[in-house]
Design an enzyme around this catalytic site. Sequence first.
Site, PDB file in Angstrom:
ATOM      1  N   HIS A   1      -6.051   4.068  -0.513  1.00 31.51           N
ATOM      2  CA  HIS A   1      -6.162   4.034   0.490  1.00 31.51           C
ATOM      3  C   HIS A   1      -6.045   4.274   1.830  1.00 31.51           C
ATOM      4  CE1 HIS A   1      -1.810   4.148   0.358  1.00 31.51           C
ATOM      5  NE2 HIS A   1      -1.160   3.911   1.447  1.00 31.51           N
ATOM      6  N   HIS A   2      -5.471   6.164   1.298  1.00 32.83           N
ATOM      7  CA  HIS A   2      -5.995   7.275   2.107  1.00 32.83           C
ATOM      8  C   HIS A   2      -7.316   7.731   1.494  1.00 32.83           C
ATOM      9  CE1 HIS A   2      -2.105   7.187   4.604  1.00 32.83           C
ATOM     10  NE2 HIS A   2      -1.840   7.057   3.232  1.00 32.83           N
TER      11      HIS A   2
ATOM     12  N   HIS B   1       2.700   9.893  -2.371  1.00 33.44           N
ATOM     13  CA  HIS B   1       2.942   8.075  -2.508  1.00 33.44           C
ATOM     14  C   HIS B   1       1.890   7.990  -2.603  1.00 33.44           C
ATOM     15  CE1 HIS B   1       0.376   7.726   1.137  1.00 33.44           C
ATOM     16  NE2 HIS B   1       1.182   6.763   1.137  1.00 33.44           N
TER      17      HIS B   1
ATOM     18  N   ASP C   1      -4.777   0.632   8.199  1.00 31.87           N
ATOM     19  CA  ASP C   1      -3.385   1.722   8.061  1.00 31.87           C
ATOM     20  C   ASP C   1      -3.937   3.135   8.504  1.00 31.87           C
ATOM     21  OD1 ASP C   1      -1.101   2.814   6.685  1.00 31.87           O
ATOM     22  OD2 ASP C   1      -2.808   4.280   5.885  1.00 31.87           O
TER      23      ASP C   1
ATOM     24  N   LYS D   1       6.090   5.148  -1.708  1.00 34.56           N
ATOM     25  CA  LYS D   1       7.278   6.154  -0.816  1.00 34.56           C
ATOM     26  C   LYS D   1       8.263   6.255  -1.129  1.00 34.56           C
ATOM     27  CE  LYS D   1       4.284   6.257   3.749  1.00 34.56           C
ATOM     28  NZ  LYS D   1       4.409   6.172   4.809  1.00 34.56           N
TER      29      LYS D   1
ATOM     30  N   HIS E   1       1.046  -1.435   0.159  1.00 33.90           N
ATOM     31  CA  HIS E   1       0.118  -0.213   0.031  1.00 33.90           C
ATOM     32  C   HIS E   1       0.881   1.149   0.008  1.00 33.90           C
ATOM     33  CE1 HIS E   1       0.490  -0.006   4.175  1.00 33.90           C
ATOM     34  NE2 HIS E   1      -0.158   0.719   4.489  1.00 33.90           N
ATOM     35  N   ASP E   2       2.426   1.675   0.408  1.00 33.22           N
ATOM     36  CA  ASP E   2       3.027   2.457   1.095  1.00 33.22           C
ATOM     37  C   ASP E   2       3.767   2.285   0.093  1.00 33.22           C
ATOM     38  OD1 ASP E   2       1.530   3.498   2.288  1.00 33.22           O
ATOM     39  OD2 ASP E   2       2.190   3.454   3.967  1.00 33.22           O
TER      40      ASP E   2
HETATM   41 FE   LIG Z   1      -0.175   5.480   2.585  1.00 35.28          FE
HETATM   42 FE   LIG Z   2       0.504   2.540   5.959  1.00 39.39          FE
END
Ligand SMILES: [Fe+2]
Ligand SMILES: [Fe+2]
Length: 358
Positions: A274-275, A250, A303, A225, A221-222
């Site tokens: 996811h955000h 990201h 998360d 980054k 998911h990240d």
């Molecule tokens: Fe994230």
């Molecule tokens: Fe995360």
Amino acid sequence: MATPESKYPPIPGMHHVVSTFRILLAAHPRTVDRLSSALSPFGYNLDTATEGHEAQTAIQKGAWDLIIGSTDLPQMDGFLLLRSIRTNRETVEIPYLMMVGSAESQDEIKAFQLGADEVVPEKTSDVGLRARVRVLLRLSTYRRRLQNEKRMLGIKVAERTRELVEITMATVAALEKATELSDPETGHHILRVATYSTLIADKVGLSSELVEKIRLYAPLHDLGKVAVADRILKKEGVLTPEEFEEMKLHTNHGHELLMAAQADEVACNIALSHHERIDGSGYPNALKGEAIPVEARIVAIADVFDAMTTVRRYKEAIPPDVAMRTITVELANRFDTGATAAFIQRFDEVMQVFESYS
Ligand SMILES: [Fe+2]
Ligand SMILES: [Fe+2]
């Protein structure tokens, strides 16, 4: 005594080839005798059934390359037997040859109408009979080849799918390791989020296939980054509004990377959304409600819960039960109702995971 055809011996090697075929003679005993004497000297592999029910049982049990029947089969005439063969999905394609009293009769027409592949009058010579049998066995060869190719294709597709899953797993493992090496805090974060997400997904009642994909891809998911500068990622203290805008990217970076890698749609959705929040307050696209893919709605809860319950450079951790209440009560309008309920129901297991990493 020499048969009339003894001056035409079988072609060398032919005996071996034809004997791999299985032929069922499902006919009147008189016809069975005649067929046996015409075919068995030539290496054909014959089985016999001289009554209707016996023939039906044999047909169901065996893998036949050809069935030869006669109109006067005792108990059940050859027409009824042929009808039952042609109306059964398992046997509909088996070549069938019907022996009839005479050519151009009503029996011949009826046999063809019921789906016989060949009709042979009893008076036909043995040579003529064998010629027809060879043609029908050739049909059977093509049928076998097709079945084999279909099976091989199925095996290849399954192998390819397994390879793809293995490549994905290896990529995930490598990314986990790379993130962990540069930042152990983030390494544990992605593992916990993946486990929480799987627990929720399983309880929400999604298909086992989708649950498995969430388990596989939530760790990514990240991923985006990796494209965010270290001065922002590792900054001690709160980010400035400009830095936060950069951090938000990201989601887009992860999505672009996964799209370029032709990763599964579920992986791409998780990285991008996811955000996002149910009430439209999230980023990057301020999506609302079900416009957010369910996999992203699930990872969002996992998360946020993990972010709340762990120490970050810029904040202290809060106790898990307080974090759970905050998500499910105070911030309930931001998260999926079904996923939130599943999260509460599996909270004991969530706590076990939380404690195992503390
Ligand atoms: Fe994230
Ligand atoms: Fe995360």
